[in-house]
Design a protein around this motif. Structure first.
Motif, PDB file in Angstrom:
ATOM      1  N   LYS A   1      43.426  -6.984 -51.808  1.00 19.49           N
ATOM      2  CA  LYS A   1      43.726  -7.400 -53.179  1.00 19.49           C
ATOM      3  C   LYS A   1      43.979  -6.216 -54.106  1.00 19.49           C
ATOM      4  O   LYS A   1      44.948  -6.215 -54.873  1.00 19.49           O
ATOM      5  N   THR A   2      43.120  -5.212 -54.058  1.00 22.40           N
ATOM      6  CA  THR A   2      43.280  -4.062 -54.947  1.00 22.40           C
ATOM      7  C   THR A   2      44.616  -3.382 -54.725  1.00 22.40           C
ATOM      8  O   THR A   2      45.319  -3.023 -55.667  1.00 22.40           O
TER       9      THR A   2
ATOM     10  N   ASN B   1      39.871   1.487 -50.183  1.00 19.44           N
ATOM     11  CA  ASN B   1      40.864   0.420 -50.108  1.00 19.44           C
ATOM     12  C   ASN B   1      42.235   0.905 -50.536  1.00 19.44           C
ATOM     13  O   ASN B   1      43.249   0.580 -49.919  1.00 19.44           O
TER      14      ASN B   1
ATOM     15  N   CYS C   1      39.506   5.959 -59.552  1.00 17.88           N
ATOM     16  CA  CYS C   1      38.110   5.722 -59.183  1.00 17.88           C
ATOM     17  C   CYS C   1      37.133   6.477 -60.075  1.00 17.88           C
ATOM     18  O   CYS C   1      35.933   6.549 -59.773  1.00 17.88           O
TER      19      CYS C   1
ATOM     20  N   LYS D   1      36.420   1.344 -53.667  1.00 18.37           N
ATOM     21  CA  LYS D   1      37.744   1.116 -54.247  1.00 18.37           C
ATOM     22  C   LYS D   1      38.715   2.188 -53.773  1.00 18.37           C
ATOM     23  O   LYS D   1      39.860   1.902 -53.411  1.00 18.37           O
TER      24      LYS D   1
ATOM     25  N   GLU E   1      47.880  -3.154 -57.422  1.00 15.32           N
ATOM     26  CA  GLU E   1      48.477  -1.888 -57.857  1.00 15.32           C
ATOM     27  C   GLU E   1      49.982  -1.885 -57.610  1.00 15.32           C
ATOM     28  O   GLU E   1      50.757  -1.359 -58.399  1.00 15.32           O
TER      29      GLU E   1
END
Length: 328
Positions: free
Chosen positions: A137-138, A277, A293, A274, A142
């Protein structure tokens, strides 16, 4: 149920190398079980496709024979793209061109897990509400700022329907069964699957923080949420403690009691997750990910990442570069 004289509804499953067997099986078995209903009616028929008609290989090494190569969809035939690991590697020009061409026929298009990314590379989900496995998803958020990424187990937006994969594929297909033939058939199929509480599209993919057995304190929960909501611009321990109306020392005792970790260390893990990923699933530079981050120093980010995962961000990027390297 609809008229028994109506022909069965047709599906085509495109199996891309690295696909998830769990997600695919859950989706296909829902259709297959429907055809075993006591009414004796064939509600669905389907075919399996791969790019060249070769055996499709799943991420876990399982091989599945298909019915043929890419071919035109029938009128009203629903396509489901099944993907998993290394989605970009499977997104060849022939696959993407075929998807664009078939989308113009106006048929329903679905995707399981990272199959959503394949639809994105083909330019088929612009401006849509979609979902994918939470690990991706992340990265997709983006890469696709015009797409609304939902945290739900499946999403439906017009003719596009997407699923997080895994067991969520079963929920999505039960929803389609219900829309096609009514609640009675969907319930019967769910019973055959020994699936007593099917979920709706509004259900979240992951167990909420409130439901996790280790999170039994409201103040702790709130502190964890504050951290997750402030990754790019991290807060100090004092600021987090103030936000939950505790002293810094009281907050530290909460984390030690319930998580056996300090607030600072937990916050670092959230930020590094994060980062991991993004490194694995996007072509963002290490510098941009460092900033996303909340690290002000590339050396600090690299040192922290290596300490946590045993590999540098640069090497992580190289080892994962094929995952999202599709060719639009």
């Amino acid at each position: 149920m609809s008229d028994i004289n109506n022909p069965p509804k047709s599906y085509a499953f495109l199996l891309l190398d690295g696909f998830s067997t769990l997600g695919f099986s859950c989706a296909l078995d829902a259709l297959s079980l429907a055809n075993h209903h006591p009414s004796g009616r064939q509600f669905y028929r389907w075919r399996l496709l791969s790019e060249n008609g070769d055996i499709a290989k799943a991420y876990n090494g399982v091989s599945i024979a298909v019915d043929g190569p890419l071919s035109p969809l029938e009128r009203g035939e629903t396509l489901i793209v099944c993907a998993g690991e290394h989605a970009g590697r499977a997104a060849s020009k022939p696959v993407l061109n075929w998807l664009r061409r078939e989308a113009r026929r106006g048929n329903d298009l679905g995707a399981l897990s990272s199959g959503t990314y394949i639809l994105a590379l083909a330019g088929l989900i612009g401006g849509k509400r979609v979902t994918t496995h939470w690990e991706y998803k992340t990265a997709l958020a983006e890469m696709l700022p015009d797409v609304t990424m939902e945290d739900t187990i499946f999403s439906i937006d017009g003719r596009i329907f997407t699923s997080a994969g895994g067991a969520a594929s079963m929920d999505m297909m039960l929803h389609r069964l219900q829309n096609d033939y009514g609640t009675d058939l969907a319930t019967w199929v769910a019973d055959q699957m020994v699936y007593t509480v099917p979920r709706s599209h509004s259900d979240a993919q992951r167990m909420s923080l409130q439901s996790r057995p280790e999170v039994r304190n409201a103040k702790l929960l709130k502190a964890m949420q504050v951290m997750e909501n402030n990754i790019e611009d991290p807060l100090t321990p004092d600021e987090i403690a103030a936000a939950i109306n505790l002293s810094t020392r009281q907050m530290e005792r909460l984390f030690a009691r319930y998580l056996s970790i300090s607030p600072k260390r937990h916050y670092m893990r959230v930020r590094l997750e994060k980062g991991r990923n993004l490194l694995r699933q996007t072509d963002m530079s290490v510098t941009d990910i460092c900033v996303a981050c909340g690290f002000r120093s590339l050396s600090h980010f690299s040192k922290s990442y290596r300490a946590n995962y045993g590999i540098s961000p640069a090497l992580e990027t190289k080892s994962s570069s094929v995952l999202w390297s599709g060719t639009p």
